[in-house]
Design a protein around this motif. Structure first.
Motif, PDB file in Angstrom:
ATOM      1  N   MET A 175      -8.056   0.755  -1.001  1.00 13.93           N
ATOM      2  CA  MET A 175      -6.991   1.318  -0.172  1.00 13.93           C
ATOM      3  C   MET A 175      -7.582   2.098   0.985  1.00 13.93           C
ATOM      4  SD  MET A 175      -4.031   2.510  -2.885  1.00 13.93           S
ATOM      5  CE  MET A 175      -2.792   2.569  -1.573  1.00 13.93           C
ATOM      6  N   GLY A 200      -3.695  -3.249  -2.766  1.00 10.91           N
ATOM      7  CA  GLY A 200      -3.920  -1.984  -2.090  1.00 10.91           C
ATOM      8  C   GLY A 200      -4.038  -2.030  -0.588  1.00 10.91           C
ATOM      9  N   HIS A 202       0.807  -1.225   0.000  1.00 12.62           N
ATOM     10  CA  HIS A 202       0.000   0.000   0.000  1.00 12.62           C
ATOM     11  C   HIS A 202       0.838   1.271   0.000  1.00 12.62           C
ATOM     12  CE1 HIS A 202       0.492  -1.622   4.151  1.00 12.62           C
ATOM     13  NE2 HIS A 202       1.075  -0.439   4.285  1.00 12.62           N
TER      14      HIS A 202
END
Length: 440
Positions: A355, A423, A329
């Protein structure tokens, strides 16, 4: 932000409900609370087997996986503390090779939460106390601790006498916690990160580090010298390189020719090399060259550049679809993904991404944009996450879906499809759960 923690075991879930109440709001870095909690538990951190302590922005978990694999390949046992979990809270605490059992976990959580109610520890501090207590009560040959956040003020940094410490790849992450300079600390963000991670170094213990920019390496070396730690930087005291299909490692005691790691991604060779360096620069746990070689194939680290086998999720796609999941991420993770998919054709990857709201979507999208055929944005279950409008433009159509299953169903069927789900580690955990690939 609290880590989502659920269990099918009623006793564990009752304690996890209490644990959830500790965050957010109390995740303030510092060692005072954790030391007070541990003091009430008779300081289990002082009764552990030989400890290997690992920090880093990226790669610290994989380094821990290689350490564990080498120790177990030698026929020894290791306790392992890592975070976050992917599917089950128990994944954070591995006792002598096995995930902590539910009944024991429920009892330890109750003990720690009961004894620390007036201290108000954070989620991570309480979890760390549980892990250290379990490690002190269960025999093993070694103990591996992964730093949660930073290093200097992380709850794991109560260990006074590790047999080796290591710092993996460094980069920008957790800006809200680590990039507000205190008086007397570095102002440059990357140097500040390096300084924070160097805080795990301890007097008379070897500190093994990767290659960094000169100013980052300088601040680490200065800190190690100030406290009397033995600093062994890569490229000077030890080194490793890939050529002729092998990982070639060397230090002052000699050279090793090792198979490449089974873990996917060229960066895993760097993580493996750091683990080897940590093991070869200490004497408390004897590891043979044969065990180091075996560890290259034994190490497992789910949710990171993870190829999904056939399961309920993959069956939503064409039978020949290639499906990957990666919980990275930040910028370093995005670059690692781009490197892994460098030989794929432009416009060949369908990206499904979710995310957390405190992460930068460009970190993943930008390095991959040339390879993307489509981008489908989904929420991260149980967490505040970015909406589609927060993502940078890509050279591919962008849409949104309510969850991972809906996202996969929405993809246009096609032969040879490559799907990347990325993510967030929380999203990676949900993917593994739904595909029935629960870490054990």
């Amino acid at each position: 932000m609290a880590d989502s923690a659920k269990s099918d075991h009623p006793g564990v879930q009752a304690q996890l409900d209490r644990l959830e109440m500790l965050s957010p709001g109390r995740d303030i870095l510092g060692l005072d609370r954790i030391r007070e909690v541990l003091g009430r538990l008779d300081n289990p951190q002082d009764r552990l087997p030989p400890v290997f302590h690992v920090a880093g922005t990226n790669g610290k978990g994989s380094t821990c996986a290689f350490l564990r694999a080498a120790i177990e390949a030698e026929g020894l046992t290791a306790h392992v503390y890592t975070s976050p979990h992917l599917v089950r809270f128990n994944e954070r605490i591995r006792l002598a090779g096995k995930l902590i059992e539910d009944d024991y976990l429920a009892g330890l959580l109750a003990r720690v939460l009961d004894i620390s109610a007036d201290i108000n520890p954070s989620f991570f501090e309480a979890t760390t106390a549980v892990a250290l207590l379990a490690f002190a009560e269960t025999p093993a040959d070694a103990c591996i601790l992964e730093v949660g956040l930073g290093g200097r003020l992380d709850a794991t940094n109560v260990i006074d006498r590790p047999v080796a410490t290591g710092i993996a790849e460094l980069g920008i992450d957790h800006e809200a916690f680590l990039l507000s300079p205190e008086e007397g600390t570095p102002n440059d963000p990357l140097v500040r990160i390096a300084w924070e991670k160097a805080g795990i170094a301890k007097q008379n213990a070897p500190l093994l580090t990767q290659k960094y920019a000169a100013d980052m390496l300088h601040v680490i070396a200065d800190h190690a010298a100030d406290i009397g730690a033995q600093h062994f930087p890569r490229g000077e005291e030890w080194d490793a390189a890939i050529y002729e299909g092998q990982l070639h490692y060397k230090d002052e005691t000699g050279k090793l020719n090792l198979p490449l790691p089974a873990l996917v991604g060229a960066h895993q060779a760097d993580n493996a090399a750091l683990a080897i360096a940590m093991l070869r620069h200490q004497d408390a746990v004897k590891i043979s060259d044969a065990a180091l070689k075996a560890a290259m194939g034994w190490a497992q680290w789910p949710g990171r550049m993870h190829f999904l086998i056939a399961g309920p999720l993959t069956h939503l796609l064409p039978a020949d679809a290639e499906v990957w999941v990666d919980g990275g991420h930040n910028v370093s993770a995005g670059l690692a993904l781009a490197k892994h998919f460098a030989d794929y054709e432009a416009g060949s990857i369908d990206l499904v991404i979710g995310m957390l709201a405190n992460k930068d979507p460009a970190a993943i999208i930008t390095p991959l944009h040339e390879k993307l055929a489509s981008v489908t944005v989904i929420p991260v279950p149980g967490h505040e996450s970015h909406a589609p409008g927060d993502y940078p433009a890509a050279d591919a159509p962008m849409s949104q879906a309510s969850d991972i299953s809906a996202a996969l169903r929405s993809l246009i069927p096609g032969a040879g499809k490559t799907v990347l789900i990325a993510g967030s580690l929380y999203l990676a955990g949900e993917v593994l759960r739904l595909n029935e690939q629960v870490p054990d």
